[in-house]
Design a protein around this motif. Sequence first.
Motif, short mmCIF file in Angstrom:
data_model
loop_
_atom_site.label_atom_id
_atom_site.label_comp_id
_atom_site.label_asym_id
_atom_site.label_seq_id
_atom_site.Cartn_x
_atom_site.Cartn_y
_atom_site.Cartn_z
N GLY A 149 -100.86 -25.20 30.01
CA GLY A 149 -100.04 -24.97 28.84
C GLY A 149 -99.86 -23.48 28.64
O GLY A 149 -100.81 -22.71 28.79
N HIS A 150 -98.64 -23.06 28.31
CA HIS A 150 -98.34 -21.64 28.16
C HIS A 150 -97.81 -21.35 26.77
O HIS A 150 -97.02 -22.13 26.21
N GLY A 151 -98.24 -20.24 26.21
CA GLY A 151 -97.73 -19.78 24.94
C GLY A 151 -96.40 -19.06 25.11
O GLY A 151 -95.92 -18.85 26.23
N PRO A 152 -95.76 -18.66 24.00
CA PRO A 152 -94.47 -17.96 24.06
C PRO A 152 -94.52 -16.69 24.89
O PRO A 152 -93.51 -16.30 25.49
N ASP A 153 -95.70 -16.06 24.97
CA ASP A 153 -95.83 -14.83 25.75
C ASP A 153 -96.21 -15.11 27.21
O ASP A 153 -96.45 -14.17 27.97
N GLY A 154 -96.29 -16.38 27.59
CA GLY A 154 -96.65 -16.74 28.95
C GLY A 154 -98.13 -16.91 29.18
O GLY A 154 -98.55 -17.34 30.26
N ARG A 155 -98.95 -16.56 28.19
CA ARG A 155 -100.39 -16.69 28.35
C ARG A 155 -100.79 -18.14 28.51
O ARG A 155 -100.24 -19.02 27.86
N ILE A 156 -101.77 -18.39 29.39
CA ILE A 156 -102.27 -19.74 29.57
C ILE A 156 -103.14 -20.12 28.37
O ILE A 156 -104.12 -19.45 28.06
N LEU A 157 -102.76 -21.20 27.70
CA LEU A 157 -103.49 -21.66 26.53
C LEU A 157 -104.64 -22.59 26.90
O LEU A 157 -105.62 -22.71 26.17
N GLY A 158 -104.49 -23.27 28.02
CA GLY A 158 -105.48 -24.23 28.48
C GLY A 158 -104.92 -25.02 29.63
O GLY A 158 -103.78 -24.81 30.06
N GLY A 159 -105.71 -25.94 30.13
CA GLY A 159 -105.24 -26.74 31.25
C GLY A 159 -106.22 -27.82 31.62
O GLY A 159 -107.26 -27.99 30.98
N ALA A 160 -105.88 -28.54 32.67
CA ALA A 160 -106.72 -29.64 33.14
C ALA A 160 -106.21 -30.09 34.50
O ALA A 160 -105.18 -29.62 34.98
N VAL A 161 -106.95 -31.01 35.09
CA VAL A 161 -106.54 -31.68 36.32
C VAL A 161 -106.26 -33.14 36.01
O VAL A 161 -107.08 -33.81 35.36
N LEU A 162 -105.09 -33.63 36.43
CA LEU A 162 -104.74 -35.04 36.32
C LEU A 162 -104.86 -35.67 37.69
O LEU A 162 -104.32 -35.15 38.66
N SER A 163 -105.57 -36.80 37.77
CA SER A 163 -105.81 -37.49 39.04
C SER A 163 -105.25 -38.90 38.98
O SER A 163 -105.65 -39.69 38.12
N ASP A 164 -104.34 -39.22 39.87
CA ASP A 164 -103.70 -40.53 39.91
C ASP A 164 -104.44 -41.43 40.90
O ASP A 164 -104.52 -41.12 42.08
N SER A 165 -104.98 -42.54 40.40
CA SER A 165 -105.63 -43.49 41.30
C SER A 165 -104.97 -44.86 41.23
O SER A 165 -105.58 -45.87 41.56
#
Length: 228
Positions: A149-165
């Motif tokens: 996820g990115h803020g208006p200034d491009g900074r990364i706000l957070g994230g995760a890994v999604l795994s499809d099984s």
Amino acid sequence: MIIDAVRNNAEWCEAMCRAHGHPGTFGPRAWTNDRRTPLYYPDAVTLTEDADVKDVLTGIDRSTPGASVKDSFGRLDLAAEGFRLLFEAQWIARPAGLPLPAATGDWRPVRTPEELAAWALAWSDGDEEEAELFRPELLADEATTIVAGHGPDGRILGGAVLSDSGAVTGVSNLFTTGDTDPAQVWAGCLTLADATRPVVGYESGDDLAPALTTGFEETGPLRVWLDA
């Protein structure tokens, strides 16, 4: 639901090991790796409730301390084998079809090695050695989607890994930066998950509550054991 979450998590562990050049083995009752696994990843994962000590210990490398076992159903006692309980957690699941919580930020998949490097540094809070865990090979894995996820200034706000099984989508390695609300990161990740499938994962301690606020429910315990 737990059995699907367990399998999903084991497949993600396999994907990480494969990206590092040493995949493991799926047996009928456990996934194991006969070489030491990447940082933070288990050397064995139980796949069924009736998995026993032999299922997890015969297929892993214990030549040096530090091997770990994910006891997916919280049923094993590995203390007699020289392991200590590292932590306990709860499997969580969010049923398919629930309305999505409101999310802030620009959420999108990580596509390039450069984007992955920036994501990994944000995940590791700037620790370059730990950031090397996430290798570009993961970007070619069709079952793995790394999201940020990115803020208006491009900074990364957070994230995760999604795994499809197939049956479910797993969420792991969720992180926030700065003063980002963890519940917002969960909400952002859900916008990129398949809404027709349950979303699963596991959390413990203070990290559990934000997931529950976005529609997840606790479904059962797990334990992680560390070889001392």
